[in-house]
Motif scaffolding. Structure first.
Motif, PDB file in Angstrom:
ATOM      1  N   SER A  47       0.828  -1.207   0.000  1.00  0.00           N
ATOM      2  CA  SER A  47       0.000   0.000   0.000  1.00  0.00           C
ATOM      3  C   SER A  47       0.863   1.257   0.000  1.00  0.00           C
ATOM      4  CB  SER A  47      -0.942   0.004   1.213  1.00  0.00           C
ATOM      5  OG  SER A  47      -0.210   0.089   2.421  1.00  0.00           O
ATOM      6  N   GLY A  48       2.121   1.122   0.450  1.00  0.00           N
ATOM      7  CA  GLY A  48       3.049   2.236   0.439  1.00  0.00           C
ATOM      8  C   GLY A  48       3.665   2.499  -0.919  1.00  0.00           C
ATOM      9  N   GLY A  49       3.346   1.668  -1.897  1.00  0.00           N
ATOM     10  CA  GLY A  49       3.796   1.917  -3.259  1.00  0.00           C
ATOM     11  C   GLY A  49       4.821   0.959  -3.808  1.00  0.00           C
ATOM     12  N   ALA A  50       5.350   0.052  -2.988  1.00  0.00           N
ATOM     13  CA  ALA A  50       6.364  -0.883  -3.477  1.00  0.00           C
ATOM     14  C   ALA A  50       5.751  -1.873  -4.456  1.00  0.00           C
ATOM     15  CB  ALA A  50       7.005  -1.638  -2.323  1.00  0.00           C
ATOM     16  N   LYS A  51       6.528  -2.202  -5.497  1.00  0.00           N
ATOM     17  CA  LYS A  51       6.080  -3.151  -6.506  1.00  0.00           C
ATOM     18  C   LYS A  51       6.938  -4.420  -6.536  1.00  0.00           C
ATOM     19  CE  LYS A  51       2.903  -0.322  -7.939  1.00  0.00           C
ATOM     20  NZ  LYS A  51       1.462  -0.618  -7.668  1.00  0.00           N
ATOM     21  N   PHE A  52       8.094  -4.390  -5.864  1.00  0.00           N
ATOM     22  CA  PHE A  52       8.955  -5.566  -5.863  1.00  0.00           C
ATOM     23  C   PHE A  52       9.723  -5.654  -4.547  1.00  0.00           C
ATOM     24  CE2 PHE A  52      11.732  -2.194  -7.407  1.00  0.00           C
ATOM     25  CZ  PHE A  52      12.944  -2.447  -6.785  1.00  0.00           C
ATOM     26  N   ALA A  53      10.255  -6.836  -4.290  1.00  0.00           N
ATOM     27  CA  ALA A  53      11.050  -7.057  -3.071  1.00  0.00           C
ATOM     28  C   ALA A  53      12.136  -8.075  -3.348  1.00  0.00           C
ATOM     29  CB  ALA A  53      10.160  -7.545  -1.931  1.00  0.00           C
ATOM     30  N   PHE A  54      13.333  -7.799  -2.856  1.00  0.00           N
ATOM     31  CA  PHE A  54      14.412  -8.784  -2.845  1.00  0.00           C
ATOM     32  C   PHE A  54      14.537  -9.321  -1.427  1.00  0.00           C
ATOM     33  CE2 PHE A  54      16.029  -6.383  -6.628  1.00  0.00           C
ATOM     34  CZ  PHE A  54      16.004  -7.449  -7.505  1.00  0.00           C
ATOM     35  N   VAL A  55      14.645 -10.651  -1.321  1.00  0.00           N
ATOM     36  CA  VAL A  55      14.662 -11.319  -0.022  1.00  0.00           C
ATOM     37  C   VAL A  55      15.929 -12.146   0.104  1.00  0.00           C
ATOM     38  CG1 VAL A  55      13.429 -12.914   1.496  1.00  0.00           C
ATOM     39  CG2 VAL A  55      12.140 -11.413  -0.042  1.00  0.00           C
ATOM     40  N   MET A  56      16.644 -11.983   1.214  1.00  0.00           N
ATOM     41  CA  MET A  56      17.848 -12.784   1.431  1.00  0.00           C
ATOM     42  C   MET A  56      17.475 -14.250   1.605  1.00  0.00           C
ATOM     43  SD  MET A  56      20.618 -12.811   4.514  1.00  0.00           S
ATOM     44  CE  MET A  56      22.067 -13.851   4.394  1.00  0.00           C
ATOM     45  N   ALA A  57      18.118 -15.113   0.820  1.00  0.00           N
ATOM     46  CA  ALA A  57      17.880 -16.549   0.912  1.00  0.00           C
ATOM     47  C   ALA A  57      19.039 -17.263   1.601  1.00  0.00           C
ATOM     48  CB  ALA A  57      17.681 -17.146  -0.484  1.00  0.00           C
ATOM     49  N   SER A  58      20.281 -16.963   1.181  1.00  0.00           N
ATOM     50  CA  SER A  58      21.413 -17.751   1.668  1.00  0.00           C
ATOM     51  C   SER A  58      22.672 -16.912   1.732  1.00  0.00           C
ATOM     52  CB  SER A  58      21.639 -18.960   0.747  1.00  0.00           C
ATOM     53  OG  SER A  58      21.816 -18.544  -0.605  1.00  0.00           O
ATOM     54  N   GLU A  59      23.682 -17.496   2.404  1.00  0.00           N
ATOM     55  CA  GLU A  59      24.987 -16.845   2.541  1.00  0.00           C
ATOM     56  C   GLU A  59      26.058 -17.916   2.560  1.00  0.00           C
ATOM     57  OE1 GLU A  59      27.457 -14.519   6.016  1.00  0.00           O
ATOM     58  OE2 GLU A  59      25.386 -13.909   5.661  1.00  0.00           O
ATOM     59  N   GLY A  60      27.140 -17.640   1.811  1.00  0.00           N
ATOM     60  CA  GLY A  60      28.241 -18.609   1.793  1.00  0.00           C
ATOM     61  C   GLY A  60      27.766 -19.981   1.361  1.00  0.00           C
ATOM     62  N   GLY A  61      28.212 -20.985   2.109  1.00  0.00           N
ATOM     63  CA  GLY A  61      27.819 -22.352   1.782  1.00  0.00           C
ATOM     64  C   GLY A  61      27.170 -23.094   2.927  1.00  0.00           C
ATOM     65  N   ASP A  62      26.759 -22.335   3.984  1.00  0.00           N
ATOM     66  CA  ASP A  62      26.221 -23.047   5.147  1.00  0.00           C
ATOM     67  C   ASP A  62      25.181 -22.253   5.928  1.00  0.00           C
ATOM     68  OD1 ASP A  62      27.807 -21.103   6.237  1.00  0.00           O
ATOM     69  OD2 ASP A  62      29.124 -22.442   7.353  1.00  0.00           O
ATOM     70  N   PHE A  63      24.608 -21.211   5.332  1.00  0.00           N
ATOM     71  CA  PHE A  63      23.594 -20.446   6.059  1.00  0.00           C
ATOM     72  C   PHE A  63      22.401 -20.156   5.170  1.00  0.00           C
ATOM     73  CE2 PHE A  63      21.673 -16.307   7.200  1.00  0.00           C
ATOM     74  CZ  PHE A  63      21.233 -16.619   8.479  1.00  0.00           C
ATOM     75  N   SER A  65      18.679 -18.113   5.441  1.00  0.00           N
ATOM     76  CA  SER A  65      17.936 -17.185   6.285  1.00  0.00           C
ATOM     77  C   SER A  65      16.696 -17.860   6.853  1.00  0.00           C
ATOM     78  CB  SER A  65      17.509 -15.963   5.475  1.00  0.00           C
ATOM     79  OG  SER A  65      16.623 -15.152   6.232  1.00  0.00           O
ATOM     80  N   PRO A  66      16.518 -17.821   8.180  1.00  0.00           N
ATOM     81  CA  PRO A  66      15.339 -18.471   8.786  1.00  0.00           C
ATOM     82  C   PRO A  66      14.027 -17.759   8.444  1.00  0.00           C
ATOM     83  CG  PRO A  66      16.574 -17.243  10.437  1.00  0.00           C
ATOM     84  CD  PRO A  66      17.408 -17.233   9.196  1.00  0.00           C
ATOM     85  N   THR A  67      14.122 -16.534   7.955  1.00  0.00           N
ATOM     86  CA  THR A  67      12.904 -15.791   7.621  1.00  0.00           C
ATOM     87  C   THR A  67      12.603 -15.808   6.123  1.00  0.00           C
ATOM     88  OG1 THR A  67      14.168 -13.719   7.426  1.00  0.00           O
ATOM     89  CG2 THR A  67      13.216 -14.231   9.586  1.00  0.00           C
ATOM     90  N   PHE A  68      13.443 -16.494   5.326  1.00  0.00           N
ATOM     91  CA  PHE A  68      13.292 -16.415   3.879  1.00  0.00           C
ATOM     92  C   PHE A  68      11.921 -16.870   3.400  1.00  0.00           C
ATOM     93  CE2 PHE A  68      13.400 -18.644  -0.230  1.00  0.00           C
ATOM     94  CZ  PHE A  68      13.603 -17.555  -1.046  1.00  0.00           C
ATOM     95  N   SER A  69      11.505 -18.046   3.763  1.00  0.00           N
ATOM     96  CA  SER A  69      10.251 -18.609   3.235  1.00  0.00           C
ATOM     97  C   SER A  69       9.065 -17.706   3.518  1.00  0.00           C
ATOM     98  CB  SER A  69      10.001 -20.001   3.812  1.00  0.00           C
ATOM     99  OG  SER A  69      10.989 -20.908   3.371  1.00  0.00           O
ATOM    100  N   ALA A  70       8.977 -17.209   4.776  1.00  0.00           N
ATOM    101  CA  ALA A  70       7.848 -16.360   5.142  1.00  0.00           C
ATOM    102  C   ALA A  70       7.899 -15.024   4.402  1.00  0.00           C
ATOM    103  CB  ALA A  70       7.845 -16.121   6.650  1.00  0.00           C
ATOM    104  N   GLN A  71       9.087 -14.448   4.286  1.00  0.00           N
ATOM    105  CA  GLN A  71       9.211 -13.158   3.600  1.00  0.00           C
ATOM    106  C   GLN A  71       8.954 -13.293   2.100  1.00  0.00           C
ATOM    107  OE1 GLN A  71      13.177 -12.043   4.779  1.00  0.00           O
ATOM    108  NE2 GLN A  71      12.489 -10.935   6.595  1.00  0.00           N
ATOM    109  N   PHE A  72       9.489 -14.344   1.505  1.00  0.00           N
ATOM    110  CA  PHE A  72       9.348 -14.557   0.069  1.00  0.00           C
ATOM    111  C   PHE A  72       7.888 -14.786  -0.308  1.00  0.00           C
ATOM    112  CE2 PHE A  72      10.469 -16.951  -3.940  1.00  0.00           C
ATOM    113  CZ  PHE A  72      11.252 -15.969  -4.510  1.00  0.00           C
ATOM    114  N   GLN A  73       7.200 -15.633   0.470  1.00  0.00           N
ATOM    115  CA  GLN A  73       5.796 -15.912   0.209  1.00  0.00           C
ATOM    116  C   GLN A  73       4.931 -14.709   0.549  1.00  0.00           C
ATOM    117  OE1 GLN A  73       4.573 -18.716  -1.352  1.00  0.00           O
ATOM    118  NE2 GLN A  73       2.741 -17.417  -1.475  1.00  0.00           N
ATOM    119  N   GLY A  74       5.294 -14.003   1.625  1.00  0.00           N
ATOM    120  CA  GLY A  74       4.530 -12.834   2.032  1.00  0.00           C
ATOM    121  C   GLY A  74       4.544 -11.752   0.975  1.00  0.00           C
TER     122      GLY A  74
END
Length: 336
Positions: A47-63, A65-74
């Motif tokens: 509603s604030g006008g955003a049309k897209f979002a980039f969401v952190m998924a991973s880092e390096g080879g062993d991390f 993001s615990p919030t990725f799935s919820a943020q990506f789907q949201g």
């Protein structure tokens, strides 16, 4: 727990972590979020006008993001076009391995019309106190270019899309020697301020611009350098074909068509014409008459290729060859 430190990386550009928020002046607005953003009110972002979002998924080879799935789907549920990003740790493993890790943990592109190509996030090393590496993770510019090539090549192989590269002009110049080898990859430029400023050498325009780490919308403040319809086109993707050819002799010519994109390609039309006093005498699977030849490839699945061979009757002397057109690609195969 590992984390992404966008603020630490961008401080080198001249804006501290406590800088006042600056909104992107032009383009289509959007945001970027990570595990540090936490729960996002995506309805408010939309509603604030955003049309897209980039969401952190991973880092390096062993991390991951615990919030990725919820943020990506949201983001998708709120009607935003979304994309995933990978925070590179080039000293930990090679580029191909980290691209594979990214694809397996949220970075896989899908042709659903709302998913952007994945992002390779390249910025100053935020863990210098722990890993003892410099801002370039201990890699020379030559080695860093190799690392980025390995990542982007593997990502393209796995998804059929060109990875977006997120970086600053300063980091790119220092850590890659201002490499000009990545023109095919869209640029997401990080520079906090009123304008994008200098671009790294590989690009003559930016595709996305991160102008601030915080603002009126959740997460980082960004804009897409184009229209909303062009943003959707970037998510959808077009068929990608690679066309090559060879004059094997004065009487024999081949062209190879490969589907290097993410989608099956159908009804590929090829037209050709011999020159230099030649006539086409053989063209398996194609129609030919005199100097002209026409072919149709019914379908090429992703990763498939087809080779077509043409035989001509050529004079003993003089310049000869064949010209071909495949879509917008034109080939002139000149024989000696």
């Amino acid at each position: 727990m590992k984390r992404v430190l966008v603020a630490a990386a961008l401080a080198a550009v001249g804006y501290g972590a406590n800088a006042l928020p600056v909104q992107a002046a032009d383009g289509v607005p959007g945001v970027d979020v990570s595990n540090w953003t936490g729960e996002v009110d995506w309805a408010s972002v939309a509603s604030g006008g955003a049309k897209f979002a980039f969401v952190m998924a991973s880092e390096g080879g062993d991390f991951v993001s615990p919030t990725f799935s919820a943020q990506f789907q949201g983001a998708a549920d709120a009607g935003l076009i979304r994309g995933a990003y990978h925070f590179a740790q080039p000293h930990e493993s090679d580029g191909a391995a980290q691209a594979e890790y990214f694809v397996q943990n949220g970075g896989r592109w899908t042709g659903d019309g709302i998913t952007l190509p994945g992002v390779l996030d390249l910025e100053d090393n935020p863990y210098k106190d722990r890993n003892g590496k410099d801002n370039c993770y201990g890699l020379s510019p030559k080695d860093m270019v190799t690392w980025v090539k390995d990542f982007t090549k593997r990502y393209h192989q796995r998804t059929g899309r060109q990875a977006i590269i997120y970086t600053t002009a300063s980091w790119w110049k220092t850590c890659t020697g201002d490499s000009a080898k990545f023109k095919a990859n869209p640029l997401w430029l990080a520079r906090w301020g009123a304008d994008p400023g200098e671009l790294p050498k590989s690009w003559d325009r930016h595709t996305f611009w991160q102008s601030a780490d915080k603002g009126t919308l959740a997460g980082g403040q960004n804009s897409f350098n184009g229209s909303e319809s062009e943003l959707r086109e970037l998510a959808i993707s077009a068929v990608e074909l690679t066309v090559s050819g060879q004059a094997k002799s004065r009487r024999s010519y081949t062209i190879t068509i490969a589907n290097t994109g993410p989608h099956p390609a159908g009804t590929i039309k090829i037209s050709g014409r011999a020159y230099g006093g030649q006539k086409v005498v053989k063209a398996p699977g194609c129609k030919f008459s005199g100097t002209a030849v026409k072919c149709t490839v019914a379908k090429l699945n992703r990763g498939q290729k087809v080779r077509l061979t043409f035989t001509t009757k050529a004079p003993a002397k003089g310049s000869v060859g064949m010209r071909f057109t495949v879509g917008t690609v034109e080939l002139n195969l000149k024989a000696r």
